[in-house]
Design an enzyme around this catalytic site. Structure first.
Site, PDB file in Angstrom:
ATOM      1  CD  GLU A  17      -2.573   1.641   0.240  1.00  0.00           C
ATOM      2  OE1 GLU A  17      -2.336   2.730  -0.323  1.00  0.00           O
ATOM      3  OE2 GLU A  17      -3.448   0.845  -0.144  1.00  0.00           O
ATOM      4  CB  THR A  25     -13.014   0.512   0.350  1.00  0.00           C
ATOM      5  OG1 THR A  25     -12.547  -0.034  -0.879  1.00  0.00           O
ATOM      6  CG2 THR A  25     -14.196  -0.294   0.850  1.00  0.00           C
ATOM      7  N   GLY A  64     -23.762   1.502   0.554  1.00  0.00           N
ATOM      8  CA  GLY A  64     -23.929   0.079   0.832  1.00  0.00           C
ATOM      9  C   GLY A  64     -23.479  -0.786  -0.324  1.00  0.00           C
ATOM     10  CG  HIS A  96     -22.001  11.108  -5.904  1.00  0.00           C
ATOM     11  ND1 HIS A  96     -22.907  11.866  -5.195  1.00  0.00           N
ATOM     12  CD2 HIS A  96     -22.245   9.819  -5.565  1.00  0.00           C
ATOM     13  CE1 HIS A  96     -23.664  11.063  -4.469  1.00  0.00           C
ATOM     14  NE2 HIS A  96     -23.285   9.815  -4.659  1.00  0.00           N
ATOM     15  CD  GLU A 100     -27.263   7.234  -5.251  1.00  0.00           C
ATOM     16  OE1 GLU A 100     -28.017   6.649  -6.025  1.00  0.00           O
ATOM     17  OE2 GLU A 100     -26.066   7.449  -5.489  1.00  0.00           O
ATOM     18  NE  ARG A 139     -29.161  12.023  -3.617  1.00  0.00           N
ATOM     19  CZ  ARG A 139     -28.627  11.478  -4.698  1.00  0.00           C
ATOM     20  NH1 ARG A 139     -29.351  11.385  -5.804  1.00  0.00           N
ATOM     21  NH2 ARG A 139     -27.396  11.037  -4.691  1.00  0.00           N
ATOM     22  NE  ARG A 148     -24.068   7.276  -7.174  1.00  0.00           N
ATOM     23  CZ  ARG A 148     -23.176   6.527  -6.544  1.00  0.00           C
ATOM     24  NH1 ARG A 148     -22.038   6.226  -7.130  1.00  0.00           N
ATOM     25  NH2 ARG A 148     -23.416   6.075  -5.329  1.00  0.00           N
ATOM     26  CG  HIS A 154     -18.402   9.194  -6.745  1.00  0.00           C
ATOM     27  ND1 HIS A 154     -17.851   9.226  -5.476  1.00  0.00           N
ATOM     28  CD2 HIS A 154     -19.265   8.130  -6.756  1.00  0.00           C
ATOM     29  CE1 HIS A 154     -18.351   8.241  -4.756  1.00  0.00           C
ATOM     30  NE2 HIS A 154     -19.211   7.551  -5.505  1.00  0.00           N
ATOM     31  CG  HIS A 155     -16.676   4.737  -9.885  1.00  0.00           C
ATOM     32  ND1 HIS A 155     -16.409   4.012  -8.751  1.00  0.00           N
ATOM     33  CD2 HIS A 155     -16.561   3.862 -10.920  1.00  0.00           C
ATOM     34  CE1 HIS A 155     -16.150   2.757  -9.084  1.00  0.00           C
ATOM     35  NE2 HIS A 155     -16.249   2.643 -10.392  1.00  0.00           N
ATOM     36  NE  ARG A 203     -19.341   3.486  -8.713  1.00  0.00           N
ATOM     37  CZ  ARG A 203     -19.909   3.859  -7.564  1.00  0.00           C
ATOM     38  NH1 ARG A 203     -20.803   3.077  -6.975  1.00  0.00           N
ATOM     39  NH2 ARG A 203     -19.593   5.008  -7.006  1.00  0.00           N
ATOM     40  CB  VAL A 219     -19.604  -1.750  -1.809  1.00  0.00           C
ATOM     41  CG1 VAL A 219     -19.330  -2.746  -0.687  1.00  0.00           C
ATOM     42  CG2 VAL A 219     -19.246  -0.342  -1.341  1.00  0.00           C
TER      43      VAL A 219
END
Length: 925
Positions: free
Chosen positions: A511, A520, A526, A719, A732, A735, A756, A859-860, A899, A905
């Site tokens: 790492e 993560t 979730g 996002h 999220e 919401r 998104r 975001h991703h 995504r 996750v």
């Protein structure tokens, strides 16, 4: 006025002096003075290098009396023979076009006897600091108090003679001036103690004599500032209203600025833990018109331009930059050019950065250099002492090791230790001893201090492990053999390492960052899965087919269908894999783009990331899997068409080879690599990112070097709900729990539960390009993340919608109408305006009411290297690169063009398990 950024605007101080911009270098200890406090040549060059574009440099505190140094290597202004050295610093700074201000102080009871020849330190009263092992000081006599004030005046005179543009009176950090004002350290019964007015007398007299010296020996533009610590933890101690009382009196006598001394710009009270209001907000609300004329400096956590701009937006007039100026001597130029900086120093850059040797060895800088963990290694038995600094915490510990475990951790008494930390030390010590590893959960509310202790323990283990190898006649730099090397310690890497170990492989995790968890740990909502045991227990009817169809639709049909089918099929097994390891995700909610509750999260409804990483790390510790922190992979080794291992570089810039038949790359995406994002999506230039600073795409690059192909690199998700001043993701799940999005006009403008990309586009289309997430107490109670946002100061709250509208500067009639209409839709379970079909949980009608300002952020990254369903990395001809595996956000193709929340996750756990299983199988052949 500067149109691009207000931080470059000039500021005229009350005395007429003009600062060319709003940026200052904060005063920071360098420990570089000679034994008697005189200035060294390397200290002069250190300051020269950092002056120029930054408007003002506040030079580290100078002690005004021989009994005043609070730390070794402090510089002095206690006699005339110090003037010539200090003038070199002032001239160096001013020659580059910056203002030079000198901070002056006396350490009082914080001075250790060993720093002043074994003599007893002095203080207002003979009361030791409330810290273990603190020395009881000698109380100053009334005559000595008067003499001490004169010494401050002499110091000001010397600063003027040395050519400084001003002085900063150091009334913070529990040093002498603060000690006089504190009811804890000052329990005198003469005119210098007792009442608040009497306790304020000493700082006021110091200010008065400063003015007298400036009037006699300096011109009218000589700057006089005052640094203060807003609160004390001690009881009795200084509280914020006490501080405001003193500042008002100081302002009435004339100040050019006041300077908050806090670890973070927007820090709330350390006394009233229930109040999340930033102290700067309280300061602005409480100050008189007279104090409002005095500019205020903010400090703490400023690394990038957005941090400095945020400081001004929150009410600071000036911004002091600390560690970033050490790491980047040309910091102001870099942020003006919109560079996105990481607070990191290469271990071989000391001379290039003109960092004096004592400062390099000082824990303030050492904490920015590299470290590694030695979990799972054999040790040379003994006691190892380590020092680490984290913000204001100077930590010294003794780690006692047996040949295979940590047997004890002792905290060495230190006057500077944070009181709050000493009370939580035992809890963290117990966690480390039980786990036999520094990789344990931090103590809530003491994260920075916890990381410092874990770092010190890690360092002791690394030192002992190397000594053990040498003792056995080995070479610590010699190649080491493993079956599987995992690069990256996020969810995918940890899952892969656990599975590979359980399948019989010898595993090591590499790492590059100083802590485990990767991106993560920031995950909030979730993990998606269909047809799970937990859904059935709650009576939720779902199907893998529907999950597949909605994910494909959400990805705009660009998803790799083979990988997506594997993803959907294996998701329930991954939920059970976690549960079998005591990581149970048994509460269920929903995210945008889904029509069924299938987002699995912890039972307490907290953010999934911290829960997941905590559980996975416990499993890593249980298996004694080796983790090398702050260790970078320079290359994946590749010979004769197959991976043979990796070359790594540790925190000391030492390199070595780790041989392995399988290498799993789980390094995440590239959202934090601005250049890479802009390369593929130029229109995203300037967007903040929710990602941690290690998400730079390094894994993609190292796999490309051995021939890996990539896919969907231009598919980058923004996002919709990101708190812009901190780049913090607003889950999220808020919401999904029933919150709505409202424009500044007080109106809903889109279906909050859409995907998104669509929600982000609608927010960007608003005139202000931002919106408010609005929710009530019912939503808060069902979403633990909301409490975290409140604690971090993101949330505006009010007892009623009317009062909330006033605080948001929003049309209250519009907001009331919006809530009333939405509540009718909830009752009917039919959103007539925007077609929202999910998460119409309950009317928003239970106060308090809450709002968070949000806007989109990067975001991703959906793109990455190509893999097959075994997670084997493929080349441009779609052939397997033997021994190379990948899992998580480093991989492209699974999510298509967008995504779905909760799928990341699932992705990291599903394909992390697969990668670990297949990598171990190959290594065992």
């Amino acid at each position: 006025m500067h149109k691009l950024t207000p931080i470059l605007n000039p500021l005229t101080l009350p005395n007429g002096a003009v600062l060319k911009n709003r940026l200052l270098m904060a005063p920071m200890t360098t420990c570089t003075g000679f034994y008697d406090g005189t200035v060294t040549s390397e200290l002069v060059e250190y300051y020269r290098d950092r002056a120029g574009s930054i408007g003002t440099v506040i030079v580290e505190c100078c002690f005004i009396d021989p009994k005043g140094p609070a730390f070794p290597g402090a510089i002095a202004i206690d006699s005339d023979n110090k003037i010539s050295g200090l003038s070199k610093i002032a001239n160096a700074i001013k020659s580059k076009g910056s203002k030079a201000i000198l901070q002056i102080y006396h350490g009082g009871r914080m001075v250790e006897p060993e720093l002043i020849g074994g003599r007893t330190p002095v203080a207002p009263s003979a009361i030791a600091a409330p810290r273990e092992g603190a020395t009881t000081p000698q109380a100053l006599t009334a005559e000595e108090v008067e003499v001490m004030i004169t010494k401050f005046g002499d110091a000001v005179n010397r600063a003027i003679k040395a050519g400084f543009d001003g002085v900063e009176i150091h009334g913070a950090n529990t040093y002498l001036i603060q000690q006089f004002y504190s009811p804890n350290s000052n329990q005198r019964d003469d005119k210098w103690g007792g009442s608040r007015d009497n306790r304020a007398r000493f700082p006021l007299e110091v200010l008065d004599i400063t003015h007298k010296m400036a009037e006699r020996f300096a011109d009218s533009s000589f700057i006089i500032g005052y640094r203060f610590s807003p609160e004390e933890l001690e009881v009795p101690g200084i509280r914020f209203d006490d501080t405001m009382y003193l500042l008002e009196k100081l302002a009435a006598r004339g100040l050019d600025y006041v300077h908050f001394s806090v670890g973070q710009l927007l820090r709330p009270s350390i006394v009233d833990r229930e109040d999340p209001t930033p102290l700067i907000t309280k300061f602005i609300a409480m100050r008189s018109p007279e104090l409002a004329k005095v500019p205020v400096i903010g400090v703490g956590g400023v690394v990038n331009k957005a941090d400095a701009e945020s400081a001004l937006e929150h009410g600071f007039d000036l911004v002091a930059i600390g560690k970033a100026c050490i790491a980047y001597p040309d910091w102001a130029d870099r942020i003006t050019n919109n560079e996105q900086l990481e607070l990191f120093i290469d271990s071989n850059k000391r001379e290039a950065l003109n960092i004096p040797e004592p400062l390099w060895r000082f824990s303030l800088v050492d904490a920015m250099i590299r470290d590694m963990s030695a979990t799972g290694r054999k040790y040379k038995a003994g006691v190892y002492q380590e020092k680490v600094e984290a913000e204001a915490l100077k930590l010294k510990i003794n780690v006692t090791l047996d040949t295979d475990r940590i047997t004890d951790i002792m905290l060495i008494p230190d006057d500077s230790l944070d009181v709050d930390f000493t009370t939580t030390f035992e809890s963290l010590r117990t966690r480390i001893l039980v786990a036999n590893s520094p990789h344990v959960d931090a103590i809530t509310g003491a994260t920075t201090q916890s990381e410092a202790l874990k770092k010190a323990v890690s360092r002791a283990l690394a030192t002992s492990s190397k000594e053990h190898v040498i003792e056995e006649g080995g070479n610590p730099a010699a190649p080491q053999n493993y079956d599987v090397v995992v690069i990256g310690s996020g969810g995918a890497g940890l899952a892969a390492a656990i599975q590979a170990h359980d399948d019989g492989a010898r595993v090591v995790i590499i790492e590059k960052m100083p802590t485990i968890g990767g991106n993560t740990i920031k995950a909030s909502v979730g993990m998606n899965a269909a047809e799970t045991r937990f859904q059935k227990l709650k009576g939720i009817e779902d199907s893998k087919e529907l999950f597949y169809e909605e994910t494909l639709k959400g990805g705009k049909f660009k998803n790799n269908p083979v990988l997506l089918k594997e993803f959907v099929e294996l998701a329930p097994e991954a939920i059970e894999w976690l549960a079998a390891k005591d990581i149970e995700l048994n509460d269920i909610t929903i995210t945008g783009g889904m029509s069924i509750d299938r987002t699995h999260r912890p039972a307490d409804r907290s953010a999934v990331g911290g829960f997941l990483i905590s559980g996975l790390v416990k499993n890593i510790n249980k298996r004694d899997i080796e983790v090398l922190l702050e260790t970078s992979v320079a290359d994946i080794l590749f010979e004769n068409g197959a991976v043979t291992g990796v070359k790594v570089v540790d925190e000391y810039n030492d390199s070595r080879i780790l041989n392995a038949k399988s290498v799993i790359v789980a390094t995440g995406g590239f959202s934090a690599n601005r250049e890479m994002v802009v390369k593929y999506r130029p229109e995203l230039d300037g967007f903040v990112t929710t990602n941690h600073k290690g998400a730079t795409g390094s894994g993609i690059a190292m796999l490309q070097k051995i021939g890996a192909d990539t896919v969907d690199m231009g598919e980058i998700q923004i996002h919709p709900t990101v708190e812009q001043t901190t780049s913090y993701l607003i889950s999220e799940a808020i919401r999904g729990g029933g919150a709505i999005l409202v424009s500044q006009a007080g109106k809903r403008f889109y279906n909050e539960m859409e995907t998104r990309d669509k929600v982000s586009a609608e927010i960007i289309a608003l005139p202000e390009k931002s919106a408010w997430v609005i929710f009530d107490e019912q939503v808060r109670l069902n979403n633990k993340a909301a409490d975290e946002y409140i604690a971090k100061g993101f949330v505006v709250s009010a007892p009623s919608p009317q009062e909330l509208a006033v605080k948001l500067n929003m049309d209250l009639h519009a907001l009331l109408a919006t809530l009333e209409r939405y509540n009718v839709f909830v009752e009917k379970q039919d959103d007539e305006d925007f077609g929202r079909k999910t998460a119409l949980r309950h009317p928003l009608n239970q106060g308090p009411f809450y709002a968070i300002r949000i806007a989109p952020g990067v975001h991703h990254t959906m793109g990455g290297v190509t893999i097959n369903t075994d997670t084997a990395v493929l080349d441009a001809q779609k052939q397997v690169i033997h021994g190379a595996w990948a899992a998580g956000e480093v991989v492209g193709g699974i999510h298509g063009a967008n995504r779905i929340g909760g799928n990341a996750v699932a992705d990291i756990i599903i394909f992390g398990i697969l990668a670990g299983r297949n990598a171990a199988a190959l290594a065992r052949r």
